[in-house]
Design an enzyme around this catalytic site. Sequence first.
Site, PDB file in Angstrom:
ATOM      1  N   LYS A 181       0.869  -1.179   0.000  1.00  0.00           N
ATOM      2  CA  LYS A 181       0.000   0.000   0.000  1.00  0.00           C
ATOM      3  C   LYS A 181       0.904   1.226   0.000  1.00  0.00           C
ATOM      4  CE  LYS A 181      -4.042  -2.131   0.632  1.00  0.00           C
ATOM      5  NZ  LYS A 181      -5.247  -1.966  -0.175  1.00  0.00           N
ATOM      6  N   ASP A 229      -0.272  -0.611  -4.620  1.00  0.00           N
ATOM      7  CA  ASP A 229      -1.673  -0.158  -4.554  1.00  0.00           C
ATOM      8  C   ASP A 229      -1.733   1.242  -3.943  1.00  0.00           C
ATOM      9  OD1 ASP A 229      -4.383   0.175  -4.397  1.00  0.00           O
ATOM     10  OD2 ASP A 229      -4.759  -1.526  -3.060  1.00  0.00           O
ATOM     11  N   GLU A 252      -1.968  -0.595  -8.842  1.00  0.00           N
ATOM     12  CA  GLU A 252      -3.430  -0.564  -8.653  1.00  0.00           C
ATOM     13  C   GLU A 252      -3.881   0.852  -8.294  1.00  0.00           C
ATOM     14  OE1 GLU A 252      -4.652  -3.868  -6.234  1.00  0.00           O
ATOM     15  OE2 GLU A 252      -6.401  -2.783  -5.484  1.00  0.00           O
ATOM     16  N   ASP A 273      -9.585  -0.914  -9.452  1.00  0.00           N
ATOM     17  CA  ASP A 273     -10.385  -1.405  -8.328  1.00  0.00           C
ATOM     18  C   ASP A 273     -11.485  -0.378  -8.057  1.00  0.00           C
ATOM     19  OD1 ASP A 273     -11.351  -2.286  -5.925  1.00  0.00           O
ATOM     20  OD2 ASP A 273      -9.482  -2.191  -4.817  1.00  0.00           O
ATOM     21  N   LYS A 292     -13.507  -7.942  -5.645  1.00  0.00           N
ATOM     22  CA  LYS A 292     -13.598  -8.069  -4.184  1.00  0.00           C
ATOM     23  C   LYS A 292     -14.955  -8.692  -3.858  1.00  0.00           C
ATOM     24  CE  LYS A 292     -10.856  -4.173  -2.464  1.00  0.00           C
ATOM     25  NZ  LYS A 292     -11.218  -2.836  -2.957  1.00  0.00           N
TER      26      LYS A 292
HETATM   27 MG    MG Z   1      -7.258  -1.791  -4.045  1.00  0.00          MG
END
Ligand code: MG
Length: 322
Positions: free
Chosen positions: A123, A149, A179, A201, A223
């Site tokens: 992240k 991400d 991402e 996403d 997801k």
């Molecule tokens: Mg994501």
Amino acid sequence: MKFFYSPYQLQPQDKSAPRSGALLKVVWNERKIGYADLHPWPELGDEPLAVQIEKLKQLKLTNLTEQCVWLASIDAKGRMEKRNLYDNQILLKNNAIITKLDNHTVELLDPVAKNGFSKVKIKVGVDPDEEIKLINRIAQTHTIKLRLDFNNRLLSYAAFEKFINALSVSAKFQIDYVEDPFPYNEEAWKKARELAPLAIDWGLEKIDLRQDQHPQADVLIIKPMRDDVDKRMAQALKWNMKATVTSHMGHPLGVMQCAQVAQDLHVKHPNVMLDPGCLTFDIYQPTEFHFHLNLQGPYIRKVAGWGIGFDVLLKGQKWLPL
Ligand code: MG
């Protein structure tokens, strides 16, 4: 259909504030009973838990509670048929996850790589200058593939270009995909794709599901806790994109359900699905549910019980009627 819920809190390992969610028990009839995990992320735009519960009382489903009912129905089917939904013969290699990049987490990559992981999701986008340094250091010492991400934290293409250009040649080479670098915009993402493969996403919400044209991304994130899985999969097939299943970073029961959906999609679409990212259990301090998990390096194995497992623990929860 009757609902019961059991509120819980998970304490993140990084000492940030505890996260709230609720396990849901959905009762269709005496025999058909299934479970799911309601775990909203208000900071990312979900309605808070109390609102989700209140709406459920009025039978107004949100995208999260709708998925909960769907996953609970799959669980219920397994329980009725007295079989575990998870298949230990299907070994999917999950990416490792780093939620906060710092010197300490970079050191932790050594044991991670030795444990058989070949990809790590990081992240990023909180402190780009520091992250660039750390990513370059990772690339010097590891061959692990990187999934970066940003959760749309960068503001523009220019900020993304600056980030990528500051990475070393080997770091760039190790990128599996990036991402949600910055909020979706067709033109800007088209340019960004020339710098690195992109996964979409959060941006998918902005794209008309019926559009024929392929969005400017290479990988579609599914997801199961928030997306209609069949619809997302249909999009990936229509647009000829790769897809990957990631967890919602919630309760272990919900994460196991994501991993099970990942198995299902890999069986049905082996050439479309990439390695999943469902191994998010240890971002929290262990709960009683964590002790029932069977993890081995990047692999997840079944939890004892019917359906998604955890039978004994589920029986022992305090269930509040809605
Ligand atoms: Mg994501």
